[in-house]
Design a protein around this motif. Structure first.
Motif, PDB file in Angstrom:
ATOM      1  N   PHE A 200       0.841  -1.191   0.000  1.00 39.89           N
ATOM      2  CA  PHE A 200       0.000   0.000   0.000  1.00 39.89           C
ATOM      3  C   PHE A 200       0.882   1.249   0.000  1.00 39.89           C
ATOM      4  O   PHE A 200       2.075   1.182   0.321  1.00 39.89           O
ATOM      5  CB  PHE A 200      -0.917   0.002   1.221  1.00 39.89           C
ATOM      6  CG  PHE A 200      -2.124  -0.890   1.088  1.00 39.89           C
ATOM      7  CD1 PHE A 200      -3.332  -0.395   0.639  1.00 39.89           C
ATOM      8  CD2 PHE A 200      -2.047  -2.245   1.390  1.00 39.89           C
ATOM      9  CE1 PHE A 200      -4.448  -1.207   0.515  1.00 39.89           C
ATOM     10  CE2 PHE A 200      -3.143  -3.071   1.268  1.00 39.89           C
ATOM     11  CZ  PHE A 200      -4.347  -2.550   0.819  1.00 39.89           C
ATOM     12  N   PRO A 201       0.311   2.425  -0.353  1.00 37.12           N
ATOM     13  CA  PRO A 201       1.092   3.668  -0.318  1.00 37.12           C
ATOM     14  C   PRO A 201       1.713   3.908   1.046  1.00 37.12           C
ATOM     15  O   PRO A 201       1.113   3.584   2.082  1.00 37.12           O
ATOM     16  CB  PRO A 201       0.040   4.739  -0.657  1.00 37.12           C
ATOM     17  CG  PRO A 201      -1.019   4.019  -1.426  1.00 37.12           C
ATOM     18  CD  PRO A 201      -1.062   2.634  -0.854  1.00 37.12           C
ATOM     19  N   GLU A 202       2.917   4.451   1.057  1.00 35.66           N
ATOM     20  CA  GLU A 202       3.649   4.626   2.311  1.00 35.66           C
ATOM     21  C   GLU A 202       2.911   5.521   3.299  1.00 35.66           C
ATOM     22  O   GLU A 202       3.010   5.301   4.510  1.00 35.66           O
ATOM     23  CB  GLU A 202       5.034   5.197   2.015  1.00 35.66           C
ATOM     24  CG  GLU A 202       5.951   4.226   1.267  1.00 35.66           C
ATOM     25  CD  GLU A 202       7.356   4.765   1.113  1.00 35.66           C
ATOM     26  OE1 GLU A 202       7.602   5.894   1.619  1.00 35.66           O
ATOM     27  OE2 GLU A 202       8.209   4.076   0.516  1.00 35.66           O
ATOM     28  N   TRP A 203       2.172   6.503   2.807  1.00 32.62           N
ATOM     29  CA  TRP A 203       1.463   7.406   3.720  1.00 32.62           C
ATOM     30  C   TRP A 203       0.288   6.714   4.404  1.00 32.62           C
ATOM     31  O   TRP A 203      -0.157   7.121   5.474  1.00 32.62           O
ATOM     32  CB  TRP A 203       0.947   8.632   2.971  1.00 32.62           C
ATOM     33  CG  TRP A 203      -0.023   8.322   1.854  1.00 32.62           C
ATOM     34  CD1 TRP A 203       0.266   8.110   0.540  1.00 32.62           C
ATOM     35  CD2 TRP A 203      -1.450   8.183   1.978  1.00 32.62           C
ATOM     36  NE1 TRP A 203      -0.874   7.840  -0.174  1.00 32.62           N
ATOM     37  CE2 TRP A 203      -1.944   7.880   0.680  1.00 32.62           C
ATOM     38  CE3 TRP A 203      -2.342   8.293   3.046  1.00 32.62           C
ATOM     39  CZ2 TRP A 203      -3.300   7.684   0.426  1.00 32.62           C
ATOM     40  CZ3 TRP A 203      -3.702   8.086   2.804  1.00 32.62           C
ATOM     41  CH2 TRP A 203      -4.165   7.793   1.500  1.00 32.62           C
ATOM     42  N   LEU A 204      -0.214   5.623   3.798  1.00 34.13           N
ATOM     43  CA  LEU A 204      -1.357   4.914   4.360  1.00 34.13           C
ATOM     44  C   LEU A 204      -0.939   3.773   5.287  1.00 34.13           C
ATOM     45  O   LEU A 204      -1.698   3.386   6.183  1.00 34.13           O
ATOM     46  CB  LEU A 204      -2.224   4.361   3.221  1.00 34.13           C
ATOM     47  CG  LEU A 204      -3.526   3.643   3.599  1.00 34.13           C
ATOM     48  CD1 LEU A 204      -4.443   4.588   4.390  1.00 34.13           C
ATOM     49  CD2 LEU A 204      -4.236   3.141   2.344  1.00 34.13           C
ATOM     50  N   GLN A 205       0.256   3.253   5.111  1.00 31.62           N
ATOM     51  CA  GLN A 205       0.686   2.082   5.881  1.00 31.62           C
ATOM     52  C   GLN A 205       0.682   2.300   7.391  1.00 31.62           C
ATOM     53  O   GLN A 205       0.216   1.421   8.134  1.00 31.62           O
ATOM     54  CB  GLN A 205       2.076   1.642   5.415  1.00 31.62           C
ATOM     55  CG  GLN A 205       2.098   1.028   4.031  1.00 31.62           C
ATOM     56  CD  GLN A 205       3.481   0.538   3.647  1.00 31.62           C
ATOM     57  OE1 GLN A 205       4.263   0.095   4.496  1.00 31.62           O
ATOM     58  NE2 GLN A 205       3.804   0.619   2.358  1.00 31.62           N
ATOM     59  N   PRO A 206       1.181   3.435   7.911  1.00 32.02           N
ATOM     60  CA  PRO A 206       1.150   3.610   9.376  1.00 32.02           C
ATOM     61  C   PRO A 206      -0.256   3.525   9.955  1.00 32.02           C
ATOM     62  O   PRO A 206      -0.451   2.983  11.046  1.00 32.02           O
ATOM     63  CB  PRO A 206       1.756   5.008   9.570  1.00 32.02           C
ATOM     64  CG  PRO A 206       2.614   5.219   8.363  1.00 32.02           C
ATOM     65  CD  PRO A 206       1.879   4.548   7.241  1.00 32.02           C
ATOM     66  N   VAL A 207      -1.238   4.047   9.223  1.00 22.29           N
ATOM     67  CA  VAL A 207      -2.624   3.978   9.690  1.00 22.29           C
ATOM     68  C   VAL A 207      -3.106   2.534   9.718  1.00 22.29           C
ATOM     69  O   VAL A 207      -3.745   2.090  10.677  1.00 22.29           O
ATOM     70  CB  VAL A 207      -3.535   4.832   8.785  1.00 22.29           C
ATOM     71  CG1 VAL A 207      -4.993   4.723   9.228  1.00 22.29           C
ATOM     72  CG2 VAL A 207      -3.089   6.284   8.793  1.00 22.29           C
ATOM     73  N   MET A 208      -2.783   1.771   8.667  1.00 17.38           N
ATOM     74  CA  MET A 208      -3.238   0.385   8.584  1.00 17.38           C
ATOM     75  C   MET A 208      -2.567  -0.480   9.636  1.00 17.38           C
ATOM     76  O   MET A 208      -3.188  -1.376  10.204  1.00 17.38           O
ATOM     77  CB  MET A 208      -2.973  -0.158   7.179  1.00 17.38           C
ATOM     78  CG  MET A 208      -3.713   0.583   6.082  1.00 17.38           C
ATOM     79  SD  MET A 208      -3.413  -0.082   4.431  1.00 17.38           S
ATOM     80  CE  MET A 208      -4.258  -1.649   4.531  1.00 17.38           C
TER      81      MET A 208
END
Length: 267
Positions: A200-208
């Motif tokens: 997934f996009p790097e900006w979304l990974q921390p949230v996931m």
């Protein structure tokens, strides 16, 4: 505690009876895994982008998904529990001298584990002999293997704790089908069942990773393939413990509220 062990044994034994269905599932999962691997192989051979995981790591991740699908499949629910709630036979469950939440939790564990026992070993035995990089590899180290087992148990418990919220929500709805479809769609996407979270996009990974969905199958599988280091794995397991505690507490509170207002009509 003896009554809960009895519930586990009964449901586990019942799940072991479906051997023909298990063999059908094994063949389906095996060929589904091959198709997924070949699809990703085409992307890797294009060489147009840098990929977050080595292809060998990805194939191990996919085979782990297939081997332990029965443990982590997010679309599986015990229809008997929904039937108890919607039909009113929950009254008989409430007459039992036991904790209803714990009883349902144990039953869910048993039925999933019985299916895993029937399916995981054949898939692992076949895939370990496949030529590299199309087969499953051993853990990167004994430490990673031990952490994988511990994390898989925690991820399994987190998934069941989340599913318990779906069961309990049936007390507050006319039909549980709507929330089941919604939760299954969201959960399968966010837990890494469709696409591994590292893709997934790097900006979304921390949230996931921070959500409870990332603490289910994603964490143990990434530990196994070596995508997470020992330190990162320990942090991820700590997050799993936190979500397990929060989800169980939320489930018990919601169950207590539901049982205080439940009304059973009929004779």
């Amino acid at each position: 505690m003896k009554q809960y062990l009895s519930f586990f044994k009964i449901r586990f034994a019942a799940g072991l009876q479906y051997r023909t269905a298990a063999w059908a599932g094994i063949s389906t999962q095996f060929f589904w895994g091959i198709m997924n691997i070949l699809m990703y192989r085409a992307f890797y051979r294009s060489g147009q982008n840098a990929f977050p995981m080595e292809f060998g790591q990805l194939t191990s991740y996919i085979w782990l998904q297939q081997a332990f699908l029965a443990m982590f499949m997010v679309w599986f629910y015990d229809n008997e529990i929904f039937g108890h709630i919607t039909s009113g036979s929950i009254a008989y469950e409430l007459c039992r001298p036991c904790d209803l939440y714990l009883m349902w939790y144990i039953k869910n564990m048993a039925i999933r584990l019985s299916r895993v026992v029937l399916r995981c070993v054949p898939i692992l035995l076949v895939t370990v002999f496949l030529p590299k990089p199309y087969g499953i590899s051993l853990p990167t180290s004994p430490t990673a293997g031990l952490m994988f087992l511990m994390s898989m148990i925690l991820g399994f418990l987190v998934l069941i704790a989340f599913n318990m919220l779906v069961y309990i929500s049936a007390f507050f709805t006319v039909s549980p089908m709507g929330i089941r479809i919604l939760v299954t769609s969201v959960l399968e996407f966010l837990c890494g069942a469709v696409i591994p979270i590292p893709f997934f996009p790097e900006w979304l990974q921390p949230v996931m990773y921070a959500l409870p969905f990332g603490s289910m199958q994603n964490t143990p599988f990434l530990i196994y393939v070596g995508h997470l280091s020992a330190g990162e794995g320990v942090q991820a397991m700590g997050l799993q413990l936190l979500w397990l505690f929060l989800l169980v507490c939320a489930g018990r509170m919601l169950m207590h509220r539901a049982l205080k207002k439940v009304v059973v009509q009929g004779g």
